[in-house]
Design a protein around this motif. Sequence first.
Motif, PDB file in Angstrom:
ATOM      1  N   LEU A 220      52.735 -32.856 -18.608  1.00 32.99           N
ATOM      2  CA  LEU A 220      51.858 -32.305 -19.384  1.00 32.99           C
ATOM      3  C   LEU A 220      51.086 -31.453 -20.581  1.00 32.99           C
ATOM      4  O   LEU A 220      50.335 -31.605 -21.446  1.00 32.99           O
ATOM      5  N   ALA A 221      52.370 -30.641 -20.190  1.00 33.18           N
ATOM      6  CA  ALA A 221      51.119 -29.349 -20.233  1.00 33.18           C
ATOM      7  C   ALA A 221      51.702 -29.331 -21.762  1.00 33.18           C
ATOM      8  O   ALA A 221      50.178 -28.237 -22.739  1.00 33.18           O
ATOM      9  N   ASP A 222      51.884 -30.079 -22.714  1.00 35.16           N
ATOM     10  CA  ASP A 222      52.481 -29.882 -24.487  1.00 35.16           C
ATOM     11  C   ASP A 222      51.522 -31.056 -25.423  1.00 35.16           C
ATOM     12  O   ASP A 222      51.640 -31.091 -26.011  1.00 35.16           O
ATOM     13  N   MET A 223      49.796 -31.551 -24.356  1.00 34.24           N
ATOM     14  CA  MET A 223      49.341 -32.682 -24.920  1.00 34.24           C
ATOM     15  C   MET A 223      48.087 -32.024 -24.241  1.00 34.24           C
ATOM     16  O   MET A 223      48.009 -31.671 -23.714  1.00 34.24           O
ATOM     17  N   PRO A 224      46.871 -32.584 -25.517  1.00 35.49           N
ATOM     18  CA  PRO A 224      45.398 -32.734 -24.768  1.00 35.49           C
ATOM     19  C   PRO A 224      45.333 -33.965 -23.429  1.00 35.49           C
ATOM     20  O   PRO A 224      45.780 -34.957 -23.642  1.00 35.49           O
ATOM     21  N   VAL A 225      44.650 -33.466 -22.816  1.00 32.03           N
ATOM     22  CA  VAL A 225      44.246 -34.270 -21.326  1.00 32.03           C
ATOM     23  C   VAL A 225      42.892 -34.471 -21.001  1.00 32.03           C
ATOM     24  O   VAL A 225      41.994 -33.343 -21.062  1.00 32.03           O
ATOM     25  N   THR A 226      42.242 -35.661 -20.627  1.00 37.39           N
ATOM     26  CA  THR A 226      40.855 -35.661 -20.778  1.00 37.39           C
ATOM     27  C   THR A 226      40.690 -36.518 -18.939  1.00 37.39           C
ATOM     28  O   THR A 226      41.492 -36.809 -18.806  1.00 37.39           O
ATOM     29  N   LEU A 227      39.965 -36.307 -18.903  1.00 32.72           N
ATOM     30  CA  LEU A 227      39.699 -36.410 -17.600  1.00 32.72           C
ATOM     31  C   LEU A 227      37.997 -37.388 -17.464  1.00 32.72           C
ATOM     32  O   LEU A 227      37.125 -36.339 -17.956  1.00 32.72           O
ATOM     33  N   THR A 228      37.391 -37.475 -16.562  1.00 30.27           N
ATOM     34  CA  THR A 228      35.801 -37.798 -15.824  1.00 30.27           C
ATOM     35  C   THR A 228      36.295 -36.922 -14.809  1.00 30.27           C
ATOM     36  O   THR A 228      36.532 -37.635 -13.626  1.00 30.27           O
TER      37      THR A 228
END
Length: 254
Positions: A220-228
């Motif tokens: 996923l290094a080339d995209m924004p990543v979200t989490l809670t």
Amino acid sequence: MTVDVNSVDQPASLAEAPLRQARNSGAFWAATARSRGHEVLRRPGFVAAVGDERAGTRVLIQEPGLDGDAVAEIVELARGAAGPVDVEDPFSATDLSQLGYRNWQMPVMLRQPGPVEEPHLEVVRAGNAAELRAAERAVIDGFELVRFEPYRGNEMFPEALLDEDGVDVFIVRVDGGEVAGACVTVVDNGYGSHYWVGTPEAFRSRGVGRAAMLGSLAPLADMPVTLTASRLGRPLYESLGFAVAAPATWWASR
């Protein structure tokens, strides 16, 4: 302001992270429900995965500040649920106090695209039934999910989950192959997100959670990543480049 959730032309802003997390969570729980053979309800303001007495029902609020009709439908759905009920509101803007559930807040976090270091432990994508069972067991033990005890394989993570677009399950191996942790990632509309980053108690304080995050972040290094993030998980995520965007409110029947 209308946010286009179907494209990523520039780095994500912290302000839009709750919406991205809402959309991704909706995609993840819909995929989970389908893989379990459970019903998925889609409404303008929320998505619900309606499960059985063990899996329970998960409601994912998709817009800030739902109107009275949407709230009434969620309340009716919760009261008729066969098992435990969990509601996620990444915007912390809808009052569900009439449910009488306990509630708490956890931060939605965002990581911008960027390089990821190599994990110090072996991290692999689950690709068969045995690896998926090991991931399932690690998450159930790590999160102490008593709703799935006594354990029944292929219940929390059915094999059909591996066929869902954008969903990947990862496991961490130690000591010559023993599975010590797991997590799930979901890619939806150009954004990634993490779920169920779990380590059973016997393997804690060995960097398993960090390894799981690093190994699963690499694709996923080339995209924004979200989490809670939980309170205990937040320092780890901050060390990996995640920043707090906003508080999410969770409501749970038990």
